[in-house]
Scaffold this motif. Structure first.
Motif, PDB file in Angstrom:
ATOM      1  N   GLU A 193       0.330  -1.602  -0.004  1.00  0.00           N
ATOM      2  CA  GLU A 193       0.040  -0.006  -0.174  1.00  0.00           C
ATOM      3  C   GLU A 193       1.239   1.297  -0.553  1.00  0.00           C
ATOM      4  OE1 GLU A 193      -0.711  -2.898   1.829  1.00  0.00           O
ATOM      5  OE2 GLU A 193      -2.414  -3.182   0.855  1.00  0.00           O
TER       6      GLU A 193
ATOM      7  N   ILE B 233       2.428   1.962  -3.457  1.00  0.00           N
ATOM      8  CA  ILE B 233       1.810   2.289  -4.337  1.00  0.00           C
ATOM      9  C   ILE B 233       0.840   3.750  -4.175  1.00  0.00           C
ATOM     10  CG2 ILE B 233      -1.178   2.495  -5.031  1.00  0.00           C
ATOM     11  CD1 ILE B 233      -1.420  -0.213  -5.210  1.00  0.00           C
TER      12      ILE B 233
ATOM     13  N   HIS C  94       2.300   6.781  -6.441  1.00  0.00           N
ATOM     14  CA  HIS C  94       1.114   7.694  -7.235  1.00  0.00           C
ATOM     15  C   HIS C  94       1.756   8.955  -6.548  1.00  0.00           C
ATOM     16  CE1 HIS C  94      -2.974   6.662  -7.593  1.00  0.00           C
ATOM     17  NE2 HIS C  94      -2.856   5.713  -7.225  1.00  0.00           N
TER      18      HIS C  94
ATOM     19  N   ARG D  36      -0.738  10.764 -15.399  1.00  0.00           N
ATOM     20  CA  ARG D  36      -1.829   9.456 -14.764  1.00  0.00           C
ATOM     21  C   ARG D  36      -1.588   8.533 -15.194  1.00  0.00           C
ATOM     22  NH1 ARG D  36      -6.878   9.979 -12.732  1.00  0.00           N
ATOM     23  NH2 ARG D  36      -7.081  12.020 -10.869  1.00  0.00           N
TER      24      ARG D  36
ATOM     25  N   ASP E  55      -2.627   4.181 -14.801  1.00  0.00           N
ATOM     26  CA  ASP E  55      -4.492   3.525 -14.298  1.00  0.00           C
ATOM     27  C   ASP E  55      -4.212   2.521 -12.987  1.00  0.00           C
ATOM     28  OD1 ASP E  55      -6.702   2.166 -15.486  1.00  0.00           O
ATOM     29  OD2 ASP E  55      -6.252   0.895 -15.377  1.00  0.00           O
ATOM     30  N   ASN E  56      -4.402   2.763 -12.339  1.00  0.00           N
ATOM     31  CA  ASN E  56      -4.252   2.473 -10.790  1.00  0.00           C
ATOM     32  C   ASN E  56      -4.270   0.536 -11.136  1.00  0.00           C
ATOM     33  OD1 ASN E  56      -4.444   3.729  -9.360  1.00  0.00           O
ATOM     34  ND2 ASN E  56      -7.034   3.893  -9.270  1.00  0.00           N
ATOM     35  N   ASN E  57      -4.937   0.035 -12.322  1.00  0.00           N
ATOM     36  CA  ASN E  57      -3.800  -1.435 -12.471  1.00  0.00           C
ATOM     37  C   ASN E  57      -1.968  -1.600 -12.595  1.00  0.00           C
ATOM     38  OD1 ASN E  57      -6.542  -3.440 -11.984  1.00  0.00           O
ATOM     39  ND2 ASN E  57      -6.878  -2.665 -14.070  1.00  0.00           N
TER      40      ASN E  57
ATOM     41  N   ILE F 123       0.111   1.057 -11.436  1.00  0.00           N
ATOM     42  CA  ILE F 123       0.203   1.495 -10.805  1.00  0.00           C
ATOM     43  C   ILE F 123       1.019   0.220  -9.703  1.00  0.00           C
ATOM     44  CG2 ILE F 123       0.232   2.586  -8.662  1.00  0.00           C
ATOM     45  CD1 ILE F 123      -0.924   5.078 -10.172  1.00  0.00           C
ATOM     46  N   GLU F 124      -0.499  -0.533  -9.550  1.00  0.00           N
ATOM     47  CA  GLU F 124      -0.544  -1.834  -9.035  1.00  0.00           C
ATOM     48  C   GLU F 124       1.088  -2.660  -9.278  1.00  0.00           C
ATOM     49  OE1 GLU F 124      -3.901  -4.383  -7.781  1.00  0.00           O
ATOM     50  OE2 GLU F 124      -4.947  -2.042  -6.705  1.00  0.00           O
TER      51      GLU F 124
ATOM     52  N   ARG G  11      -1.965  -9.881  -9.007  1.00  0.00           N
ATOM     53  CA  ARG G  11      -2.311  -8.907  -8.177  1.00  0.00           C
ATOM     54  C   ARG G  11      -0.667  -8.726  -8.742  1.00  0.00           C
ATOM     55  NH1 ARG G  11      -4.500  -7.104  -2.500  1.00  0.00           N
ATOM     56  NH2 ARG G  11      -2.397  -6.118  -2.389  1.00  0.00           N
TER      57      ARG G  11
END
Ligand code: ADP
Ligand code: MG
Length: 451
Positions: free
Chosen positions: A278, A281, A285, A294, A296-298, A300-301, A445
């Motif tokens: 976490e 991440i 960010h 910017r 995508d969150n995926n 970044i994960e 993940r």
């Protein structure tokens, strides 16, 4: 008449004080303690051999005339050295360089502030101790503070953040310095060479906050350690703040003198660890945000799961992504991230994926990796083994043959059979399918689908 050694020494100090600068007096005479007076000889205790040598070299005449004026011509001075352990490095002639104080601010990276330092379980204690130091340098229980962590986890960042904050909070009232210990050593050696280390010591002992980075580099440098010891004692006695960082725990700092190590215990020893998923991440960010990017969150994960080495590697990947994307006028997509990761983080490879998959799948079904590799024909083990083979084929580029080998040397046909069985189960067994899908999510993940 029996004379009191304390009185004699304080009389001497009155004379000496008028002869030298206040700074030199504080550095070289205040730390001295008188011990006894016997047979016309005054014994004084000095903190180190280095200290003694310094006095003899720089203040011999002053000391002799002072003693004679208080005790008469028969009066003698004797030194007792507090710390017995002395350096066996051959003595060099004293030498030295000046300090370009105007360049000091240039030592700091403007981005290394507390605001930019993302907090998580891995660094919370250290960050909050560092922040309270910055509010009240020298006045907290954290003096000295020693921050240790492996490379790339934020030691330099936190050390500089303290300096930024103190500069911000206290303006010109407090004199601050951030210095890597290699540079400190270099300045000291130059100082010795130019015969001007009094200036060096004078400068350092006039600081209100000294941040000395990577003290592991002082290991084995006995003379530098001695001067640091003197500066350290002086600053600490005058409630000035000392911050040190190291790439290992103080106890593991081989080559550092015991007396220095024992001083470190006076304050706080704290560490920085690799941030968890976490926090990683959040770090990614924040770096992207600062660069107005910017993604995508995926994605970044995906970056956050792939880099488990240190924060510097995460930054390296982000910087490289930004550079590639802007140079080629492309957006940051999965393929770019994957190739960047492969270039920068050598750990991202199929071997690692295979290990990871075996471990994750074994523990998901509550078996060991050895169970998966065994010859056991127990139904539940066979099923877990087949799932593992199936998913490894799915998520890596390994051949059927290699996969078989990693399961205790089984044949490639066993892997083909596993694929068939699992496909069959997925079609027919709803309970199996649900459980399988949860596992697959868990794996995704960490491991991206293969290209
Ligand atoms: P060290 O001195 O321990 O080798 P650095 O302080 O140079 O590590 O940190 C490496 C990089 O990672 C720096 O650019 C720093 O800003 C960044 N970094 C480390 N930890 C964090 C964090 N918690 N939040 C944001 N950036 C961090
Ligand atoms: Mg560093």
């Amino acid at each position: 008449m029996l004379k009191d050694h304390k009185k004699i020494w304080s009389d001497c100090l009155k004379i000496i004080k008028n002869e030298i600068s206040e700074q030199s007096f504080k550095t070289w005479f205040q730390p001295i303690v008188s011990c006894q007076y016997k047979e016309d000889t005054l014994t004084i205790q000095v903190p180190s051999k280095f200290f003694y040598e310094w006095l003899e070299e720089n203040y011999l005449i002053l000391l002799r005339t002072t003693i004679n004026s208080i005790l008469g011509l028969k009066g003698k001075l004797k030194y007792s050295i507090k710390e017995e352990k002395v350096s066996d490095t051959p003595r060099k002639d004293p030498i030295y360089i000046g300090l370009e104080s105007t360049n000091l601010k240039a030592n700091l990276n403007p981005a290394y502030t507390f605001d930019n330092f993302i907090e998580g379980d891995s660094n919370r204690l250290t960050k909050s101790a560092a922040q309270s130091i910055a509010k009240n340098p020298g006045k907290t229980a954290f003096n000295p503070i020693i921050i240790h962590a492996k490379t790339g986890l934020g030691k330099t960042h936190v050390g500089q953040a303290i300096v930024h904050d103190v500069n911000h909070n206290f303006g010109n009232q407090l004199k601050t310095l951030y210095i890597p210990s290699e540079k400190f050593t270099h300045q000291f050696i130059e100082g010795v060479r130019n015969n001007s280390w009094q200036k060096f010591v004078g400068y350092y002992t006039s600081l209100d906050l000294l941040v000395i980075d990577d003290i592991q580099f002082l290991a084995g440098k006995d003379k530098t350690q001695e001067i640091f010891f003197t500066i350290f004692n002086h600053l600490h006695q005058s409630n000035k703040q000392i911050v040190m960082t190291s790439d290992c725990r103080p106890a593991d700092l081989a080559g550092l003198q015991q007396r220095l190590l024992s001083r470190f215990k006076w304050g706080l020893t704290t560490d920085l660890q690799m941030p968890n998923f976490e926090t990683r991440i959040a770090i990614i960010h924040s770096k992207l945000l600062r660069n107005n990017i910017r993604i995508d969150n995926n994605l970044i994960e995906y970056i956050a799961t792939s880099i488990e080495t240190n924060v510097r590697d995460i930054e390296g990947v982000i910087t490289s992504l930004i550079a590639h994307a802007s140079l080629n006028n492309k957006s940051i997509d999965y393929a770019l991230i994957k190739s960047t990761l492969e270039n920068i983080v050598s750990k991202v490879n199929t071997e690692l994926s295979l290990d990871y998959l075996q471990k994750t799948i074994a523990s998901y079904y509550k078996f060991s990796v050895n169970d998966l590799k065994s010859k056991s024909r127990k139904r539940e083990i066979v099923m877990a083994r087949q799932v593992a083979m199936y998913l490894i084929k799915e998520y890596t580029n390994l051949s059927l043959k290699t996969i078989g080998q990693h399961f205790g040397g089984k044949d490639h046909s066993t892997v083909i059979y596993a694929q068939k069985s699992i496909n069959n189960l997925l079609d027919t067994d709803r309970y199996f399918k649900t459980k399988f899908e949860v596992l697959e999510k868990l794996i995704k993940r960490k491991i991206p689908p293969k290209q």
